[in-house]
Design a protein around this motif. Sequence first.
Motif, PDB file in Angstrom:
ATOM      1  N   VAL A  30      -7.073   3.875   4.053  1.00 11.55           N
ATOM      2  CA  VAL A  30      -5.926   2.982   3.956  1.00 11.55           C
ATOM      3  C   VAL A  30      -4.662   3.673   4.444  1.00 11.55           C
ATOM      4  O   VAL A  30      -3.870   3.106   5.191  1.00 11.55           O
ATOM      5  CB  VAL A  30      -5.757   2.481   2.503  1.00 11.55           C
ATOM      6  CG1 VAL A  30      -4.432   1.748   2.344  1.00 11.55           C
ATOM      7  CG2 VAL A  30      -6.913   1.567   2.120  1.00 11.55           C
ATOM      8  N   ALA A  31      -4.457   4.936   4.022  1.00 12.51           N
ATOM      9  CA  ALA A  31      -3.266   5.675   4.443  1.00 12.51           C
ATOM     10  C   ALA A  31      -3.214   5.809   5.962  1.00 12.51           C
ATOM     11  O   ALA A  31      -2.162   5.669   6.581  1.00 12.51           O
ATOM     12  CB  ALA A  31      -3.251   7.045   3.790  1.00 12.51           C
TER      13      ALA A  31
ATOM     14  N   LEU B  95     -13.609   6.840  -3.715  1.00 11.41           N
ATOM     15  CA  LEU B  95     -12.331   6.157  -3.814  1.00 11.41           C
ATOM     16  C   LEU B  95     -11.264   6.914  -3.042  1.00 11.41           C
ATOM     17  O   LEU B  95     -10.409   6.326  -2.375  1.00 11.41           O
ATOM     18  CB  LEU B  95     -11.933   6.026  -5.286  1.00 11.41           C
ATOM     19  CG  LEU B  95     -10.813   5.035  -5.604  1.00 11.41           C
ATOM     20  CD1 LEU B  95     -11.198   3.629  -5.187  1.00 11.41           C
ATOM     21  CD2 LEU B  95     -10.482   5.081  -7.088  1.00 11.41           C
ATOM     22  N   SER B  96     -11.324   8.242  -3.092  1.00 10.18           N
ATOM     23  CA  SER B  96     -10.384   9.070  -2.341  1.00 10.18           C
ATOM     24  C   SER B  96     -10.533   8.821  -0.845  1.00 10.18           C
ATOM     25  O   SER B  96      -9.550   8.760  -0.114  1.00 10.18           O
ATOM     26  CB  SER B  96     -10.591  10.547  -2.674  1.00 10.18           C
ATOM     27  OG  SER B  96      -9.757  11.354  -1.884  1.00 10.18           O
TER      28      SER B  96
ATOM     29  N   MET C 104      -9.751  -2.886  -1.756  1.00 11.98           N
ATOM     30  CA  MET C 104      -8.776  -2.053  -2.463  1.00 11.98           C
ATOM     31  C   MET C 104      -7.723  -2.932  -3.138  1.00 11.98           C
ATOM     32  O   MET C 104      -7.323  -2.685  -4.286  1.00 11.98           O
ATOM     33  CB  MET C 104      -8.110  -1.084  -1.486  1.00 11.98           C
ATOM     34  CG  MET C 104      -6.977  -0.256  -2.087  1.00 11.98           C
ATOM     35  SD  MET C 104      -7.532   0.932  -3.315  1.00 11.98           S
ATOM     36  CE  MET C 104      -8.147   2.239  -2.234  1.00 11.98           C
TER      37      MET C 104
ATOM     38  N   PRO D 177       2.267   1.284  -4.206  1.00 12.06           N
ATOM     39  CA  PRO D 177       1.311   0.614  -5.099  1.00 12.06           C
ATOM     40  C   PRO D 177       1.825   0.423  -6.520  1.00 12.06           C
ATOM     41  O   PRO D 177       1.401  -0.509  -7.208  1.00 12.06           O
ATOM     42  CB  PRO D 177       0.091   1.547  -5.068  1.00 12.06           C
ATOM     43  CG  PRO D 177       0.621   2.875  -4.618  1.00 12.06           C
ATOM     44  CD  PRO D 177       1.744   2.559  -3.681  1.00 12.06           C
TER      45      PRO D 177
ATOM     46  N   LEU E 256       0.819  -1.212   0.000  1.00 12.41           N
ATOM     47  CA  LEU E 256       0.000   0.000   0.000  1.00 12.41           C
ATOM     48  C   LEU E 256       0.854   1.264   0.000  1.00 12.41           C
ATOM     49  O   LEU E 256       0.435   2.301  -0.510  1.00 12.41           O
ATOM     50  CB  LEU E 256      -0.937   0.003   1.209  1.00 12.41           C
ATOM     51  CG  LEU E 256      -1.981  -1.122   1.226  1.00 12.41           C
ATOM     52  CD1 LEU E 256      -2.822  -1.045   2.487  1.00 12.41           C
ATOM     53  CD2 LEU E 256      -2.861  -1.074  -0.013  1.00 12.41           C
TER      54      LEU E 256
ATOM     55  N   ARG F 115      -8.863   5.603  -0.006  1.00  8.21           N
ATOM     56  CA  ARG F 115      -7.411   5.773   0.004  1.00  8.21           C
ATOM     57  C   ARG F 115      -6.958   6.439   1.299  1.00  8.21           C
ATOM     58  O   ARG F 115      -5.927   6.072   1.878  1.00  8.21           O
ATOM     59  CB  ARG F 115      -6.975   6.609  -1.201  1.00  8.21           C
ATOM     60  CG  ARG F 115      -7.133   5.903  -2.544  1.00  8.21           C
ATOM     61  CD  ARG F 115      -6.402   6.677  -3.631  1.00  8.21           C
ATOM     62  NE  ARG F 115      -6.626   6.115  -4.945  1.00  8.21           N
ATOM     63  CZ  ARG F 115      -7.406   6.647  -5.874  1.00  8.21           C
ATOM     64  NH1 ARG F 115      -8.041   7.778  -5.622  1.00  8.21           N
ATOM     65  NH2 ARG F 115      -7.552   6.078  -7.050  1.00  8.21           N
ATOM     66  N   LYS F 116      -7.725   7.421   1.762  1.00  9.58           N
ATOM     67  CA  LYS F 116      -7.369   8.099   3.008  1.00  9.58           C
ATOM     68  C   LYS F 116      -7.478   7.142   4.194  1.00  9.58           C
ATOM     69  O   LYS F 116      -6.651   7.173   5.106  1.00  9.58           O
ATOM     70  CB  LYS F 116      -8.266   9.316   3.216  1.00  9.58           C
ATOM     71  CG  LYS F 116      -7.989  10.463   2.265  1.00  9.58           C
ATOM     72  CD  LYS F 116      -8.943  11.625   2.486  1.00  9.58           C
ATOM     73  CE  LYS F 116      -8.666  12.765   1.513  1.00  9.58           C
ATOM     74  NZ  LYS F 116      -9.632  13.867   1.667  1.00  9.58           N
TER      75      LYS F 116
END
Length: 354
Positions: free
Chosen positions: A348-349, A341-342, A300, A272, A269, A345-346
């Motif tokens: 996951v981050a 999707l953003s 994801m 990627p 992650l 991603r946040k």
Amino acid sequence: MALKAVPIIEIPTIDQVPELHSLSVSSLCTAKPARFAVIGHRGNGMNSISSAIVRENSILSFNSAARFPIPYIEFDVQVTRDGVPIIFHDDFILSGNVDAVFEHRVTDLSLEEFLSYGSQRKPEQIRSGKPLLRRSADGMVFDWVVEADDPLCTLEEAFRQVDPRLGFNIELKFDDNLHYPEEDLINTLQIVLRSVSVNAGARPVIFSSFQPDAARLIRRLERNYPVFFLTDGGLKIHGDERRNSLEAAVKLCVENGLEGIVSEVRAVLRNPAEVAGIKEANLRLLTYGGLNNTAEVVYMQQMMGIDGVIVDRVKEVSEAVLRFSGEEGGEGRPNFSEAQLSCIRKLVAELVRQ
């Protein structure tokens, strides 16, 4: 830290799917069904201080995992002093009590000595085994107590007693702190291979190892089963450079004819773009780690083209994958807007930073 497994259906659907890439998902076997794989970690999940329902790496744990729609379980194999492949994760086995701890290297024990720990097979001996302790990553020793216990077991017993529909991901376990001469590695690997050859039958088997030379050598010794190289992808620094990055893992696999990589999910992650390089090298990619117990993170990875995930929360994650794969009444591949999707991603981050 403990992560909450969030059902994927809590994420709203939308009208368009932003495609990350067009790579298809490969199977783990030599056959070719293209299904994203959920693999049970040490059976139905590893034991920890806060969560110990079923004894990990046990026949009971393996068959518990077999109740769910998964193709494989993962477990750890070592070889005893008298040459028997047994299933156990830690390098050392601890007994006694928290005030007087006795420990022995697992590979220094005979089979009889190893099986004398923990729950026993015969009903009249069930409480007569040496009590099992465990040491956490921070050095704390605690009583290794589980709600549903089961005796320690051998690889042969797993082949004979576990649901035959379930594939085995056999991790070849070696101590990171020891140097292994090549002849010692070969001897250990040959012992394991003999057991697999005699007992596997039609059961799917894949091998994996963090030990680069073990992965290299088992591919030299046999060509019937896929071999994967395990890596933390650079999250830790090792003396062996082959273990320090996903790029190095790809190089090792390509040079030695390995089929794939099993990476700590955070390494993937955080990098990627490496997924495309792994696929271009015609390698399969699995991941492991605590983040895989979160459904959004698993989804994801499916979008990224990763082939499968090793998880502790087998029931929750396998059911989530069925839902977002369109099986058992699910609606199929969810559609995410760029904004949604953003948000993923946040999420996951944030989880990666933790």
